[in-house]
Design a protein around this motif. Structure first.
Motif, short mmCIF file in Angstrom:
data_model
loop_
_atom_site.label_atom_id
_atom_site.label_comp_id
_atom_site.label_asym_id
_atom_site.label_seq_id
_atom_site.Cartn_x
_atom_site.Cartn_y
_atom_site.Cartn_z
N TRP A 136 -15.58 -108.92 85.52
CA TRP A 136 -16.59 -109.61 84.32
C TRP A 136 -17.68 -110.37 84.84
CZ3 TRP A 136 -11.65 -111.80 81.39
CH2 TRP A 136 -10.94 -110.68 80.76
N TRP A 137 -17.55 -111.10 85.85
CA TRP A 137 -18.83 -111.93 86.49
C TRP A 137 -19.85 -110.93 87.05
CZ3 TRP A 137 -17.84 -117.10 87.66
CH2 TRP A 137 -19.00 -117.82 88.28
N GLY A 138 -19.36 -109.73 87.22
CA GLY A 138 -20.38 -108.69 87.57
C GLY A 138 -21.13 -107.97 86.74
N GLY A 139 -20.35 -107.99 85.40
CA GLY A 139 -20.91 -107.17 84.19
C GLY A 139 -19.94 -105.75 84.54
N PHE A 140 -18.70 -105.60 85.23
CA PHE A 140 -18.21 -104.43 85.04
C PHE A 140 -16.96 -104.38 84.13
CE2 PHE A 140 -19.03 -105.53 89.59
CZ PHE A 140 -20.23 -105.09 89.56
N ALA A 141 -16.45 -103.32 83.60
CA ALA A 141 -15.35 -103.23 82.60
C ALA A 141 -14.17 -103.27 83.35
CB ALA A 141 -15.63 -102.35 81.57
N THR A 192 -22.46 -114.33 93.90
CA THR A 192 -23.47 -114.23 92.90
C THR A 192 -23.40 -115.48 91.72
OG1 THR A 192 -23.15 -111.97 93.03
CG2 THR A 192 -24.22 -112.61 90.89
N THR A 193 -24.36 -116.44 91.78
CA THR A 193 -24.09 -117.79 91.23
C THR A 193 -23.93 -117.81 89.81
OG1 THR A 193 -26.58 -118.15 91.31
CG2 THR A 193 -25.12 -119.01 93.13
N GLN A 194 -24.77 -116.82 89.16
CA GLN A 194 -24.57 -116.53 87.63
C GLN A 194 -23.79 -115.39 87.31
OE1 GLN A 194 -25.97 -118.73 85.53
NE2 GLN A 194 -26.81 -120.13 87.44
N SER A 238 -16.84 -114.93 91.66
CA SER A 238 -18.29 -114.55 92.18
C SER A 238 -18.64 -113.82 93.32
CB SER A 238 -18.88 -116.00 92.45
OG SER A 238 -20.38 -115.87 92.69
N ALA A 239 -17.81 -114.26 94.34
CA ALA A 239 -17.89 -113.33 95.74
C ALA A 239 -17.69 -112.08 95.58
CB ALA A 239 -17.27 -114.22 96.62
N LEU A 240 -16.17 -111.82 94.60
CA LEU A 240 -15.99 -110.58 94.69
C LEU A 240 -17.01 -109.26 93.89
CD1 LEU A 240 -13.88 -108.26 94.76
CD2 LEU A 240 -12.84 -109.16 92.57
N ALA A 241 -17.62 -110.08 92.78
CA ALA A 241 -18.79 -109.56 91.95
C ALA A 241 -19.82 -109.04 93.01
CB ALA A 241 -19.55 -110.30 91.05
N GLU A 256 -10.01 -108.33 101.49
CA GLU A 256 -10.43 -109.46 101.61
C GLU A 256 -12.05 -109.24 102.17
OE1 GLU A 256 -9.40 -112.60 101.11
OE2 GLU A 256 -7.61 -111.78 100.38
N ALA A 257 -12.37 -108.28 102.75
CA ALA A 257 -13.86 -107.87 103.28
C ALA A 257 -14.60 -107.89 101.76
CB ALA A 257 -13.96 -106.62 103.83
N LEU A 258 -14.39 -107.79 100.73
CA LEU A 258 -15.29 -107.62 99.51
C LEU A 258 -15.62 -109.05 99.35
CD1 LEU A 258 -13.30 -105.22 97.14
CD2 LEU A 258 -15.38 -104.82 98.23
N PHE A 259 -14.94 -110.18 99.78
CA PHE A 259 -15.36 -111.39 99.42
C PHE A 259 -16.15 -112.11 100.48
CE2 PHE A 259 -11.32 -110.67 97.49
CZ PHE A 259 -11.28 -111.18 96.19
N SER A 260 -16.55 -111.29 101.40
CA SER A 260 -17.32 -111.93 102.75
C SER A 260 -18.91 -111.71 102.89
CB SER A 260 -16.83 -111.33 104.10
OG SER A 260 -17.28 -109.91 103.97
N THR A 261 -19.39 -111.17 101.58
CA THR A 261 -20.82 -110.87 101.39
C THR A 261 -21.53 -111.93 100.77
OG1 THR A 261 -20.62 -109.71 99.28
CG2 THR A 261 -20.31 -108.29 101.45
N GLY A 262 -21.26 -113.06 100.32
CA GLY A 262 -21.94 -114.01 99.65
C GLY A 262 -21.27 -114.06 98.21
#
Length: 513
Positions: A74-79, A144-146, A38-41, A136-142
Motif C-alpha cells: 500500500w505504501w508503494g501504491g500497489f494492490a 520512500t518517506t511518503q 517504506s523500505a519495501l515499497a 531481506e535484500a528488498l529492504f536495503s535500497t532506502g
C-alpha cells in the motif's frame, strides 16, 4: 486516502507502541513497522519497476511478515491480492493469471507449490519467500518517506470469492472501501485502545487480515500465534501474556474454544472481544458461548464484496437480556452498520415489509468497485446501485436482520419454502446433537425433501425418532427432515463454513450405492 497513511498516523501518535508480536515476543513497534513498509515499497519500485496499481499476491500463512508486506504494498501504491494459504496450486495459478500479478510473496511452506505454477504466467516476475535473503535484500535500497497518494477509488485489496458457483471472482476493494470498513468497525463492532491486541488465529487472507486495518489505525498490537492458526490451548496461553485481546473467529472456532476442557477454568480477564462471522451462529451455541466466555461476543455480517461490513450485533446487545426479544436478537445478524443501507427485496427489487423474507441487498461506501475483468458479473451483482448478496433474510421493525440461507440452499417442497437454518436451530436444541446441516434432496412427489446430516456428541446414540419428535414439537410437519444421516464430522471450508455442496455429493454417492 492511502491505507498506509493510517500506519503513518499511528507512528505519530506512538512510535514505540507494540505493532507486531509473535507468540509472547514483540517484534516491531510502529516506527519500525512503518520503516520496513517504506523500505519495501522503495525496493519493489527499484528492483522490479513496479507501478502504482500493479497487483502483488500474498500466498502466505499467518506470519509476522504479513503486515510489513501488506503495508509495504500500500505504501508503494500497489494492490494486494491475498490468497488463502490452503488453496490447491491450480487455484493459485488461476488467480495469479487472472489478475495479472507481477509478484507473489510466499511463506516457506508454499514457495514450491506457487513457484511450480508461475513459470508460464506472462505477467509474473518472481516468487519471493518471506524471510529469505532475496526478501531481506528488498529492504536495503532506502526508504520512500511518503506513501503513494492513492485515491479513494484506487484498488487496495483484490479479494477472490470462494467460487461455489463457478470460477472465483475478484472483488475489487479500494482504499475508500477499507476506510469505510474501518469507520464502521470502530462505530458499530468494538472500540479499540492503543494498548489493545488483535489475535490473528483466523486466516489473515480473509477477515482477520481485514481487521488488522482498524487495529493499526488505533495503534494497537497485531499478535500472530506461533502455530500460524487456531489452537484453543495456544489461545488460552496467549491470553495470559497480552492485554485487551480481540480475535475474529468463525463460529466453529468459538465452539472449539468453548468445548476445550481448560476453557471453563481459564483466566479470561485479558479477553476483550470475539468478533464472529463467516457463517451464522445458532442460538444454542451463542447461549453456550456466553455462559462460558461471558459477554465478549460481537457479530458481523459481510461478504467479500462488502468487506466485513453489512450488519453488526455489538456486545451490549448480547448483554441486554431484559429485552423482550433478546433471543430473537441474538439469532439475528444485527442492524445495518453505520455507513451502510440494508434492504430486503422481492421480485424486481421490490422492498418487502418487516418480517417478510427476501434477498438481502446493501449499498454504501464499503461496497466493492466491481469484479476484476468481469463487467457482466459486476453489472448483475451491482444492479440498481445495490449489492445483491444472494442471501435470504428478513428485517424486523427495529431493523434487525435475520438471515435465513443462501438463495440456492432454500428447499422447495410441495411448493412451500423450507429454510434449512430454521430446521437446524431446532435440531441443535437436542442435547446429544453437536452439529448439523440440512439440505434438500430430489423427490418425485414433492420436488424436494429435507435431509439432515447430524454429528452426535461423544457418547450420544443416534436417535432419529427423538429428533423427529423434537421437530414436530417446534416446526410445521412439512419442514421436518424426512431422512437423518449420522456422520462423524461436517465438511467445512478453511474459514469454517459448512460445505453443503460436499454434503450433496455425499448424499448422491450414498444413494447411488
Amino acid at each position: 486516502m492511502n491505507m498506509a497513511e493510517l500506519l503513518r498516523r499511528s507512528v505519530g501518535a506512538g512510535a514505540k507502541r507494540p505493532a507486531v508480536a509473535y507468540g509472547n515476543q514483540v517484534l516491531q513497534d510502529y516506527q519500525s513497522l512503518a520503516a520496513r513498509a517504506s523500505a519495501l515499497a522503495a525496493g519493489l519500485r527499484q528492483r522490479f519497476a513496479l507501478e502504482p496499481g500493479d497487483r502483488v499476491a500474498l500466498a502466505m500463512k499467518n506470519c509476522p511478515e504479513y503486515l510489513e508486506v501488506l503495508y509495504g504494498l500500500w505504501w508503494g501504491g500497489f494492490a494486494a491480492v491475498p490468497m488463502n494459504a490452503k488453496l490447491h496450486p491450480r487455484e493459485f495459478a488461476y488467480m495469479l493469471e487472472h489478475c495479472g500479478a507481477r509478484l507473489c510473496f510466499t511463506t516457506s511452506d508454499l514457495s514450491a507449490a506457487v513457484g511450480g505454477v508461475t513459470a508460464g504466467l506472462p505477467e509474473m516476475l518472481e516468487v519471493i519467500e518471506a524471510g529469505s535473503s532475496d526478501y531481506e535484500a528488498l529492504f536495503s535500497t532506502g526508504e520512500t518517506t511518503q506513501p503513494h497518494p492513492s485515491g479513494r477509488d484506487d484498488l487496495a485489496w483484490l479479494f477472490y470469492t470462494s467460487g461455489t458457483t463457478g470460477r472465483p471472482k475478484g472483488a475489487m476493494l479500494s482504499h475508500g472501501n477499507l476506510l469505510a470498513m474501518t469507520a464502521c468497525y470502530l462505530a458499530d463492532v468494538d472500540a479499540i485502545a492503543p494498548q489493545d491486541t488483535i489475535l490473528h488465529a483466523a486466516p489473515m487472507s480473509h477477515g482477520s487480515g481485514l481487521y488488522l486495518v482498524p487495529h493499526v489505525a488505533a495503534g494497537a498490537c497485531n499478535l500472530v500465534p506461533e502455530s500460524g492458526g487456531f489452537d484453543a490451548e495456544e489461545v488460552l496461553d496467549l491470553l495470559q501474556h497480552h492485554h485487551g485481546v480481540t480475535a475474529f473467529f468463525a463460529p466453529t472456532m468459538i465452539r472449539r474454544l468453548v468445548e476445550h476442557p481448560a476453557t471453563a477454568a481459564a483466566d479470561l480477564s485479558n479477553l476483550k472481544t470475539i468478533v464472529y462471522g463467516g457463517a451464522p451462529m445458532y442460538v444454542a451455541d451463542v447461549e453456550r458461548a456466553l455462559g462460558v466466555l461471558g459477554n465478549r461476543l460481537a457479530q458481523i455480517y459481510g461478504q467479500g464484496e462488502s468487506p466485513m461490513c453489512i450488519t453488526a450485533l455489538p456486545k451490549h446487545l448480547y448483554a441486554d437480556r431484559t429485552h423482550p426479544r433478546w433471543r430473537e436478537r441474538i439469532a439475528s445478524a444485527g442492524q445495518a452498520q453505520l455507513l451502510m443501507e440494508v434492504a430486503v427485496v422481492g421480485e424486481g427489487d421490490r422492498p418487502l415489509p418487516p418480517g417478510e423474507s427476501g434477498e438481502v441487498i446493501v449499498r454504501g461506501p464499503a461496497v466493492m468497485q466491481g469484479y476484476w475483468a468481469d463487467a457482466e458479473a459486476t453489472a448483475a451483482t451491482l444492479a440498481g446501485g445495490w449489492l445483491h448478496t444472494g442471501d435470504l433474510g428478513a428485517l424486523d421493525e427495529d431493523g434487525f436482520l435475520t438471515l435465513m440461507d443462501r438463495s440456492k440452499d432454500v428447499i422447495i417442497s410441495g411448493g412451500s419454502n423450507i429454510y434449512p437454518r430454521e430446521v437446524e436451530e431446532v435440531l441443535l436444541r437436542h442435547p446429544g446433537v453437536a452439529e448439523c446441516s440440512v439440505i434438500g434432496a430430489p423427490d418425485a412427489d414433492w420436488g424436494e425433501i429435507t435431509v439432515a446430516f447430524v454429528v452426535m456428541r461423544g457418547g450420544a446414540e443416534p436417535d432419529p425418532q427423538a429428533l423427529d419428535r423434537l421437530c414436530l414439537e417446534e416446526i410445521a410437519r412439512f419442514k421436518r427432515p424426512k431422512h437423518y444421516r449420522f456422520i462423524d464430522a461436517l465438511p467445512k471450508s478453511n474459514y469454517g463454513k459448512i460445505l453443503k455442496t460436499e454434503l450433496r455429493k455425499l448424499m448422491e454417492s450414498q444413494t447411488a450405492s
